[in-house]
Design a protein around this motif. Structure first.
Motif, PDB file in Angstrom:
ATOM      1  N   ASP A   1      36.160 -34.642  50.418  1.00 57.21           N
ATOM      2  CA  ASP A   1      35.588 -35.248  49.219  1.00 57.21           C
ATOM      3  C   ASP A   1      34.583 -36.334  49.624  1.00 57.21           C
ATOM      4  O   ASP A   1      34.289 -36.513  50.791  1.00 57.21           O
ATOM      5  N   GLY A   2      34.098 -37.068  48.676  1.00 59.04           N
ATOM      6  CA  GLY A   2      33.102 -38.093  48.956  1.00 59.04           C
ATOM      7  C   GLY A   2      33.617 -39.247  49.799  1.00 59.04           C
ATOM      8  O   GLY A   2      32.833 -40.066  50.282  1.00 59.04           O
ATOM      9  N   ASN A   3      34.926 -39.329  50.002  1.00 59.39           N
ATOM     10  CA  ASN A   3      35.514 -40.382  50.822  1.00 59.39           C
ATOM     11  C   ASN A   3      35.789 -39.930  52.255  1.00 59.39           C
ATOM     12  O   ASN A   3      36.459 -40.629  52.995  1.00 59.39           O
ATOM     13  N   ASN A   4      35.289 -38.731  52.606  1.00 57.24           N
ATOM     14  CA  ASN A   4      35.434 -38.208  53.967  1.00 57.24           C
ATOM     15  C   ASN A   4      36.869 -37.874  54.357  1.00 57.24           C
ATOM     16  O   ASN A   4      37.171 -37.727  55.538  1.00 57.24           O
ATOM     17  N   ARG A   5      37.749 -37.767  53.379  1.00 58.75           N
ATOM     18  CA  ARG A   5      39.118 -37.370  53.669  1.00 58.75           C
ATOM     19  C   ARG A   5      39.192 -35.854  53.720  1.00 58.75           C
ATOM     20  O   ARG A   5      38.779 -35.179  52.791  1.00 58.75           O
ATOM     21  N   LEU A   6      39.748 -35.320  54.798  1.00 63.90           N
ATOM     22  CA  LEU A   6      39.805 -33.870  54.979  1.00 63.90           C
ATOM     23  C   LEU A   6      41.142 -33.307  54.501  1.00 63.90           C
ATOM     24  O   LEU A   6      42.203 -33.801  54.886  1.00 63.90           O
ATOM     25  N   ALA A   7      41.054 -32.241  53.690  1.00 62.16           N
ATOM     26  CA  ALA A   7      42.229 -31.452  53.313  1.00 62.16           C
ATOM     27  C   ALA A   7      42.118 -30.120  54.038  1.00 62.16           C
ATOM     28  O   ALA A   7      41.095 -29.437  53.932  1.00 62.16           O
ATOM     29  N   PHE A   8      43.143 -29.764  54.799  1.00 66.52           N
ATOM     30  CA  PHE A   8      43.094 -28.574  55.645  1.00 66.52           C
ATOM     31  C   PHE A   8      43.796 -27.393  55.009  1.00 66.52           C
ATOM     32  O   PHE A   8      44.792 -27.546  54.280  1.00 66.52           O
ATOM     33  N   GLY A   9      43.302 -26.206  55.328  1.00 61.08           N
ATOM     34  CA  GLY A   9      44.040 -24.987  55.040  1.00 61.08           C
ATOM     35  C   GLY A   9      45.173 -24.824  56.042  1.00 61.08           C
ATOM     36  O   GLY A   9      45.290 -25.590  57.002  1.00 61.08           O
TER      37      GLY A   9
ATOM     38  N   GLY B   1      44.774 -33.786  43.936  1.00 63.12           N
ATOM     39  CA  GLY B   1      43.963 -33.783  45.140  1.00 63.12           C
ATOM     40  C   GLY B   1      43.473 -32.398  45.486  1.00 63.12           C
ATOM     41  O   GLY B   1      43.809 -31.403  44.841  1.00 63.12           O
ATOM     42  N   GLU B   2      42.678 -32.338  46.535  1.00 64.78           N
ATOM     43  CA  GLU B   2      42.110 -31.070  46.976  1.00 64.78           C
ATOM     44  C   GLU B   2      43.190 -30.145  47.522  1.00 64.78           C
ATOM     45  O   GLU B   2      44.094 -30.578  48.225  1.00 64.78           O
ATOM     46  N   ASN B   3      43.072 -28.861  47.193  1.00 62.73           N
ATOM     47  CA  ASN B   3      43.974 -27.839  47.707  1.00 62.73           C
ATOM     48  C   ASN B   3      43.134 -26.748  48.357  1.00 62.73           C
ATOM     49  O   ASN B   3      42.262 -26.156  47.713  1.00 62.73           O
ATOM     50  N   VAL B   4      43.356 -26.515  49.633  1.00 60.57           N
ATOM     51  CA  VAL B   4      42.583 -25.520  50.371  1.00 60.57           C
ATOM     52  C   VAL B   4      43.519 -24.383  50.771  1.00 60.57           C
ATOM     53  O   VAL B   4      44.557 -24.614  51.382  1.00 60.57           O
ATOM     54  N   GLU B   5      43.131 -23.173  50.417  1.00 59.85           N
ATOM     55  CA  GLU B   5      43.913 -22.002  50.784  1.00 59.85           C
ATOM     56  C   GLU B   5      43.113 -21.136  51.752  1.00 59.85           C
ATOM     57  O   GLU B   5      41.897 -20.992  51.611  1.00 59.85           O
ATOM     58  N   GLN B   6      43.830 -20.544  52.690  1.00 65.81           N
ATOM     59  CA  GLN B   6      43.179 -19.845  53.787  1.00 65.81           C
ATOM     60  C   GLN B   6      43.818 -18.472  53.961  1.00 65.81           C
ATOM     61  O   GLN B   6      45.051 -18.359  54.007  1.00 65.81           O
ATOM     62  N   HIS B   7      42.999 -17.431  54.072  1.00 66.43           N
ATOM     63  CA  HIS B   7      43.507 -16.064  54.224  1.00 66.43           C
ATOM     64  C   HIS B   7      42.669 -15.303  55.234  1.00 66.43           C
ATOM     65  O   HIS B   7      41.480 -15.544  55.345  1.00 66.43           O
ATOM     66  N   PRO B   8      43.196 -14.359  55.953  1.00 66.28           N
ATOM     67  CA  PRO B   8      44.624 -14.025  56.076  1.00 66.28           C
ATOM     68  C   PRO B   8      45.312 -15.007  57.024  1.00 66.28           C
ATOM     69  O   PRO B   8      44.649 -15.799  57.667  1.00 66.28           O
ATOM     70  N   SER B   9      46.596 -14.961  57.177  1.00 68.55           N
ATOM     71  CA  SER B   9      47.277 -15.891  58.056  1.00 68.55           C
ATOM     72  C   SER B   9      47.133 -15.483  59.527  1.00 68.55           C
ATOM     73  O   SER B   9      47.063 -16.327  60.409  1.00 68.55           O
TER      74      SER B   9
END
Lengths: 111, 113
Positions: A94-102, A1-9
């Motif tokens: 993704d195309g199914n509108n499911r959100l993966a958050f950082g 699945g989608e993996n979202v990384e976010q910087h800085p904390s």
């Protein structure tokens, strides 16, 4: 699945300066990238979004840029004000509108 | 945006019991979702609530633990079953607008003792 990384904390900025938060994503099929602002005890609030067919979008003091080749997108806040202090979440859909958050960024604007 | 309400806003429950959370929208929406936000953490998608059919669950979430109903285009429920302290979280519903933007309900703060 989608993996979202976010910087800085955590990001501390002087009032009036600019703040930039960067996110990277893993799934090249992701096509929608929203940013949410969450103040303490409140629901996440959609502040800006961008779709994969656009490179940049601006709304007053906030802007989002997208680099599909590098799979990263960034939130830019100019002329920061104390009310900009909050946790900011990026997400990818993704195309199914499911959100993966950082994991979120705590932005602190110092008066 | 849409006006989204959730009930209850908060609850304190004993372990082993179940709680049903309601999400109501002021207009018909095609898609509704349920998320969990553990204290100080990000949001994790639990499932997509499908109108007229079984919900679609994400990896790590199962129907026996989180049964979901969606009887019409404006309403959905999430049940947290056989609760343990690890289920203490904020549970949020979201709705998809025709513009593909997702808006969140105010959340239900659940504490399990």
């Amino acid at each position: 699945g989608e993996n979202v990384e976010q910087h800085p904390s955590t990001l501390s900025v002087q009032e009036g300066d600019s703040a930039v938060i960067k996110c990277t994503y893993s799934d090249s099929a992701s096509n929608y990238f929203p940013w949410y602002k969450q103040e303490l005890g409140k629901r996440p609030q959609l502040i800006i979004d961008i779709r994969s067919n656009v490179g940049e979008k601006k709304d007053q003091r906030i802007a989002v840029t997208l680099n599909k080749t590098a799979k990263h997108f960034s939130l830019h806040i100019t002329e920061t004000q104390p009310e900009d202090s909050a946790v900011y979440f990026c997400a990818a859909s993704d195309g199914n509108n499911r959100l993966a958050f950082g994991k979120g960024n705590q932005v602190v604007v110092i008066p | 945006s849409a006006v989204i309400s959730q009930k209850p806003s908060r609850d304190i429950c004993q372990r082993g019991t179940s709680l049903t959370i309601q999400c109501q929208v002021d207009s018909q929406v095609t898609m509704m979702f349920w998320y969990r936000q553990q204290p100080g953490q990000s949001l994790t998608l639990i499932a997509t609530a499908n109108q007229g059919s079984e919900a679609t669950y994400e990896s790590g979430f199962v129907i026996d633990k989180f049964p979901i109903s969606r009887p019409n285009l404006t309403f959905s429920t999430l049940t947290v079953s056989n609760m343990s302290p690890e289920d203490s979280s904020i549970y949020l519903c979201s709705v998809l607008r025709p513009s593909y933007e997702q808006y969140f309900g105010p959340g239900t703060r659940l504490t399990v003792t």
